[in-house]
Design a protein around this motif. Structure first.
Motif, PDB file in Angstrom:
ATOM      1  N   ASN A 161      38.863  37.953  36.819  1.00  0.00           N
ATOM      2  CA  ASN A 161      39.894  37.914  37.494  1.00  0.00           C
ATOM      3  C   ASN A 161      41.139  38.420  37.350  1.00  0.00           C
ATOM      4  O   ASN A 161      41.665  38.183  36.222  1.00  0.00           O
ATOM      5  N   LEU A 191      37.849  38.587  41.291  1.00  0.00           N
ATOM      6  CA  LEU A 191      39.016  38.264  42.318  1.00  0.00           C
ATOM      7  C   LEU A 191      40.203  39.032  41.864  1.00  0.00           C
ATOM      8  O   LEU A 191      40.690  39.113  40.682  1.00  0.00           O
ATOM      9  N   GLN A 193      44.194  38.976  43.132  1.00  0.00           N
ATOM     10  CA  GLN A 193      45.324  38.205  43.831  1.00  0.00           C
ATOM     11  C   GLN A 193      46.594  38.543  43.249  1.00  0.00           C
ATOM     12  O   GLN A 193      46.793  38.526  42.252  1.00  0.00           O
ATOM     13  N   GLY A 200      41.515  46.129  46.034  1.00  0.00           N
ATOM     14  CA  GLY A 200      40.127  45.942  45.173  1.00  0.00           C
ATOM     15  C   GLY A 200      40.186  46.579  44.060  1.00  0.00           C
ATOM     16  O   GLY A 200      39.569  46.524  42.801  1.00  0.00           O
ATOM     17  N   THR A 236      36.801  39.718  45.675  1.00  0.00           N
ATOM     18  CA  THR A 236      37.629  39.147  46.903  1.00  0.00           C
ATOM     19  C   THR A 236      39.277  39.553  46.624  1.00  0.00           C
ATOM     20  O   THR A 236      39.481  39.351  45.402  1.00  0.00           O
ATOM     21  N   ILE A 238      43.170  39.218  47.728  1.00  0.00           N
ATOM     22  CA  ILE A 238      44.099  38.549  48.308  1.00  0.00           C
ATOM     23  C   ILE A 238      45.492  39.062  48.307  1.00  0.00           C
ATOM     24  O   ILE A 238      45.974  39.120  46.973  1.00  0.00           O
ATOM     25  N   GLY A 246      40.784  46.672  50.738  1.00  0.00           N
ATOM     26  CA  GLY A 246      39.411  46.662  49.740  1.00  0.00           C
ATOM     27  C   GLY A 246      39.414  47.666  48.691  1.00  0.00           C
ATOM     28  O   GLY A 246      38.862  47.249  47.486  1.00  0.00           O
ATOM     29  N   ASN A 262      33.807  49.313  50.037  1.00  0.00           N
ATOM     30  CA  ASN A 262      33.966  47.858  50.040  1.00  0.00           C
ATOM     31  C   ASN A 262      33.074  46.776  50.441  1.00  0.00           C
ATOM     32  O   ASN A 262      32.600  47.110  51.693  1.00  0.00           O
ATOM     33  N   GLY A 264      33.489  43.705  49.493  1.00  0.00           N
ATOM     34  CA  GLY A 264      34.129  42.495  49.189  1.00  0.00           C
ATOM     35  C   GLY A 264      35.065  41.940  50.430  1.00  0.00           C
ATOM     36  O   GLY A 264      35.261  42.468  51.426  1.00  0.00           O
ATOM     37  N   LYS A 265      35.605  40.683  50.256  1.00  0.00           N
ATOM     38  CA  LYS A 265      36.567  40.057  51.380  1.00  0.00           C
ATOM     39  C   LYS A 265      38.056  40.408  51.196  1.00  0.00           C
ATOM     40  O   LYS A 265      38.206  40.286  49.956  1.00  0.00           O
ATOM     41  N   VAL A 266      38.822  40.592  52.058  1.00  0.00           N
ATOM     42  CA  VAL A 266      39.903  41.027  52.045  1.00  0.00           C
ATOM     43  C   VAL A 266      41.138  40.149  52.907  1.00  0.00           C
ATOM     44  O   VAL A 266      40.621  39.834  54.225  1.00  0.00           O
ATOM     45  N   TYR A 267      42.002  39.659  52.347  1.00  0.00           N
ATOM     46  CA  TYR A 267      42.913  38.729  52.891  1.00  0.00           C
ATOM     47  C   TYR A 267      44.264  39.280  52.848  1.00  0.00           C
ATOM     48  O   TYR A 267      44.960  39.186  51.653  1.00  0.00           O
TER      49      TYR A 267
END
Length: 285
Positions: A161, A191, A193, A200, A236, A238, A246, A262, A264-267
């Protein structure tokens, strides 16, 4: 250096590494291990293996294992903090967790003229000086494999992470790239962030990237080995205060022959959010 293991606690300021502070030109390191007890803390140029690399850091069949915890403020990478021009990082796996150094760190300027000196200080009540100019140090350049890359990264995987809250230029593989990214095994599963320019695979790409891979044969001829490079994100992503992608948070380079995937989740927040790239000003073909 072939085969080395770190199980201890390493603390410094600049050029801090789990194995070496700086790996010089023509120096090669391979098959390195940081076990899960390793703890590495610094301010700038902080890496799980080396704070800065100008040589070669590699492993046989991706057997460079990197575990534990790492804390830094600038140029922070799971394998290398800063991969300089000519530096090569290949066949590596990072499982170390990256964190922003929580200490209040300032860039301090003392004196004037020829006596002027700049240093980085962990600020506390005991070392505040009235005759010094202190500027807060911005957290930036965090990568699961390399914090800032000006050399070459080949077949690198990040599983750890990247907890870089408050930092800019944050990526699962590389925080800021102005070098080369090659091979079919570049992937992020952790992860990622940060504040802004968060991706990513990479936070910010400033380089033209051609994913075609060539090797030189015994006669000096260039031979095409692979028609493309693959980069993949399954973690993920963030961005707390900017764009998130991503693959890339921001791309300013022309990218050719690169397969970008990609899963994964992207925020993201401001600045755009994209499954592949948050903001792109380059040409992709």
């Amino acid at each position: 250096m072939d085969g080395a293991r770190n199980t201890g606690e390493i603390t410094g300021e600049d050029y801090v590494g789990g194995i070496v502070g700086s790996n010089s030109t023509d120096s090669e390191m391979s098959n390195i291990v940081n076990d899960n007890k390793a703890s590495i803390t610094g301010i700038r140029y902080v890496g799980g293996v080396a704070g800065q690399n100008e040589g070669i850091i590699s492993a046989d069949s991706m057997h460079l294992d990197n575990n534990g915890e790492l804390y830094g403020k600038q140029y922070v990478g799971g394998i290398v903090g800063h991969n300089a021009t000519g530096g090569i990082v290949e066949n590596t796996i990072n499982d170390i967790t990256l964190n922003v150094n929580p200490e209040n760190i300032v860039e301090r300027t003392i004196g004037t003229g020829e006596n002027k000196k700049t240093e980085y200080v962990v600020l506390s009540n005991s070392n505040i000086k009235n005759d010094a100019t202190d500027v807060d140090v911005t957290a930036q350049y965090f990568g699961g494999v390399v914090g800032k890359n000006e050399g070459t990264i080949t077949d690198a995987e990040n599983r750890g992470n990247v907890n870089a809250d408050g930092a800019d230029y944050v990526g699962g593989i590389v925080g800021h790239n102005s070098g080369a990214l090659k091979g079919a095994g570049n992937s992020n599963n952790g992860l990622v962030q940060g504040d802004s320019y968060v991706g990513g695979v990479g936070g910010y790409n400033a380089s033209a990237i051609d994913g075609s891979v060539y090797e030189t044969d015994d006669n000096g001829h260039s031979i095409l080995v692979s028609e493309s490079t693959t980069v993949k994100n399954q973690g993920t992503v963030i961005a707390d205060d900017g764009g998130a992608g991503g693959i890339w948070g921001y791309n300013a380079g022309d990218i050719t022959n690169m397969v970008m995937i990609n899963d994964g989740k992207v925020y993201g927040t401001t600045g755009g959010t994209g499954g592949i790239i948050a903001e792109n000003i380059g040409n992709i073909s």
